[in-house]
Design a protein around this motif. Structure first.
Motif, PDB file in Angstrom:
ATOM      1  N   MET A  51     129.196  58.906 -40.716  1.00  0.00           N
ATOM      2  CA  MET A  51     130.743  58.576 -40.595  1.00  0.00           C
ATOM      3  C   MET A  51     131.246  60.203 -40.713  1.00  0.00           C
ATOM      4  O   MET A  51     131.212  61.002 -41.738  1.00  0.00           O
ATOM      5  N   ILE A  52     132.284  60.385 -39.739  1.00  0.00           N
ATOM      6  CA  ILE A  52     132.988  61.754 -39.891  1.00  0.00           C
ATOM      7  C   ILE A  52     134.507  61.256 -39.886  1.00  0.00           C
ATOM      8  O   ILE A  52     134.961  60.451 -39.389  1.00  0.00           O
ATOM      9  N   ILE A  53     135.091  62.164 -41.090  1.00  0.00           N
ATOM     10  CA  ILE A  53     136.382  61.885 -41.307  1.00  0.00           C
ATOM     11  C   ILE A  53     137.202  62.767 -40.311  1.00  0.00           C
ATOM     12  O   ILE A  53     137.079  64.071 -40.530  1.00  0.00           O
ATOM     13  N   ASP A  54     138.140  62.309 -39.552  1.00  0.00           N
ATOM     14  CA  ASP A  54     138.843  63.050 -38.521  1.00  0.00           C
ATOM     15  C   ASP A  54     140.403  63.066 -38.957  1.00  0.00           C
ATOM     16  O   ASP A  54     140.781  62.350 -39.933  1.00  0.00           O
ATOM     17  N   ASN A  55     141.141  63.592 -38.175  1.00  0.00           N
ATOM     18  CA  ASN A  55     142.639  63.596 -38.535  1.00  0.00           C
ATOM     19  C   ASN A  55     143.205  62.273 -38.592  1.00  0.00           C
ATOM     20  O   ASN A  55     144.010  61.999 -39.462  1.00  0.00           O
ATOM     21  N   ASP A  56     142.946  61.417 -37.827  1.00  0.00           N
ATOM     22  CA  ASP A  56     143.607  60.090 -37.826  1.00  0.00           C
ATOM     23  C   ASP A  56     142.930  59.298 -39.051  1.00  0.00           C
ATOM     24  O   ASP A  56     144.135  58.539 -39.593  1.00  0.00           O
ATOM     25  N   LEU A  57     141.698  59.409 -39.166  1.00  0.00           N
ATOM     26  CA  LEU A  57     141.198  58.605 -40.460  1.00  0.00           C
ATOM     27  C   LEU A  57     141.962  59.381 -41.802  1.00  0.00           C
ATOM     28  O   LEU A  57     142.456  58.463 -42.602  1.00  0.00           O
ATOM     29  N   LEU A  58     142.229  60.597 -41.741  1.00  0.00           N
ATOM     30  CA  LEU A  58     142.853  61.521 -42.841  1.00  0.00           C
ATOM     31  C   LEU A  58     144.313  60.808 -43.065  1.00  0.00           C
ATOM     32  O   LEU A  58     144.891  60.464 -44.225  1.00  0.00           O
ATOM     33  N   ASP A  59     144.883  60.651 -41.838  1.00  0.00           N
ATOM     34  CA  ASP A  59     146.286  59.986 -42.042  1.00  0.00           C
ATOM     35  C   ASP A  59     146.012  58.703 -42.416  1.00  0.00           C
ATOM     36  O   ASP A  59     147.095  58.398 -43.303  1.00  0.00           O
ATOM     37  N   LYS A  60     145.471  57.718 -42.081  1.00  0.00           N
ATOM     38  CA  LYS A  60     145.330  56.624 -42.520  1.00  0.00           C
ATOM     39  C   LYS A  60     145.069  56.287 -44.095  1.00  0.00           C
ATOM     40  O   LYS A  60     145.564  55.596 -44.926  1.00  0.00           O
ATOM     41  N   LEU A  61     144.118  57.335 -44.581  1.00  0.00           N
ATOM     42  CA  LEU A  61     143.734  57.329 -45.906  1.00  0.00           C
ATOM     43  C   LEU A  61     144.777  57.951 -46.498  1.00  0.00           C
ATOM     44  O   LEU A  61     145.123  57.313 -47.843  1.00  0.00           O
ATOM     45  N   TYR A 119     148.058  57.547 -45.945  1.00  0.00           N
ATOM     46  CA  TYR A 119     148.911  56.331 -46.240  1.00  0.00           C
ATOM     47  C   TYR A 119     148.681  55.542 -47.020  1.00  0.00           C
ATOM     48  O   TYR A 119     149.561  54.931 -47.934  1.00  0.00           O
ATOM     49  N   LEU A 120     147.264  55.208 -47.011  1.00  0.00           N
ATOM     50  CA  LEU A 120     146.940  53.977 -48.251  1.00  0.00           C
ATOM     51  C   LEU A 120     147.035  54.555 -49.463  1.00  0.00           C
ATOM     52  O   LEU A 120     147.310  53.788 -50.471  1.00  0.00           O
ATOM     53  N   CYS A 121     146.771  55.700 -49.848  1.00  0.00           N
ATOM     54  CA  CYS A 121     146.844  56.489 -51.028  1.00  0.00           C
ATOM     55  C   CYS A 121     148.316  56.715 -51.437  1.00  0.00           C
ATOM     56  O   CYS A 121     148.749  57.390 -52.618  1.00  0.00           O
ATOM     57  N   ARG A 122     148.944  56.601 -50.574  1.00  0.00           N
ATOM     58  CA  ARG A 122     150.615  57.018 -50.600  1.00  0.00           C
ATOM     59  C   ARG A 122     150.571  58.594 -51.170  1.00  0.00           C
ATOM     60  O   ARG A 122     151.207  59.146 -52.096  1.00  0.00           O
ATOM     61  N   LEU A 123     149.914  59.438 -50.331  1.00  0.00           N
ATOM     62  CA  LEU A 123     149.596  60.773 -50.444  1.00  0.00           C
ATOM     63  C   LEU A 123     150.441  61.633 -49.314  1.00  0.00           C
ATOM     64  O   LEU A 123     150.711  61.048 -48.164  1.00  0.00           O
TER      65      LEU A 123
END
Length: 107
Positions: free
Chosen positions: A1-11, A13-17
């Protein structure tokens, strides 16, 4: 699993960061390093009995019984408290909460 910019944006959002642009590269690097570290767990041989033997040793050791001792009376505990009021311990207010609320009645 590689965390890219799209996944970082989702994370985020979910973490309210709110990630400032200058911190995104560092965050991506750190998250991918964590994922790589967790991947190393796949290399462990968990099919052997070493874990079972270790847990059996833990269960066989004698532990003290879980019995309450040296109990304080309510009055003794209140006299040891930094601040008390009548029959209650006084604690600092939680920031943002100004009055007692009834937890049983959410309305």
């Amino acid at each position: 699993m590689i965390i890219d910019n799209d996944l970082l944006d989702k994370l985020a959002y979910l973490c309210r960061l709110e990630l400032p642009p200058h911190e995104r590269d560092t965050m991506l690097h750190d998250l991918n390093a964590m994922v790589d570290w967790v991947k190393q767990l796949d290399e462990l041989d968990v099919d052997n009995n070493i874990v079972l033997e270790a847990s059996a040793k833990l269960e066989s050791t004698s532990l003290r019984p879980d019995v309450a001792s040296n109990l304080l009376s309510h009055e003794q505990a209140l006299t040891l408290a930094p601040s008390s009021d009548s029959n209650y311990f006084r604690v600092p207010a939680v920031k943002g909460i100004t009055a007692h609320t009834d937890l049983a009645d959410p309305s």
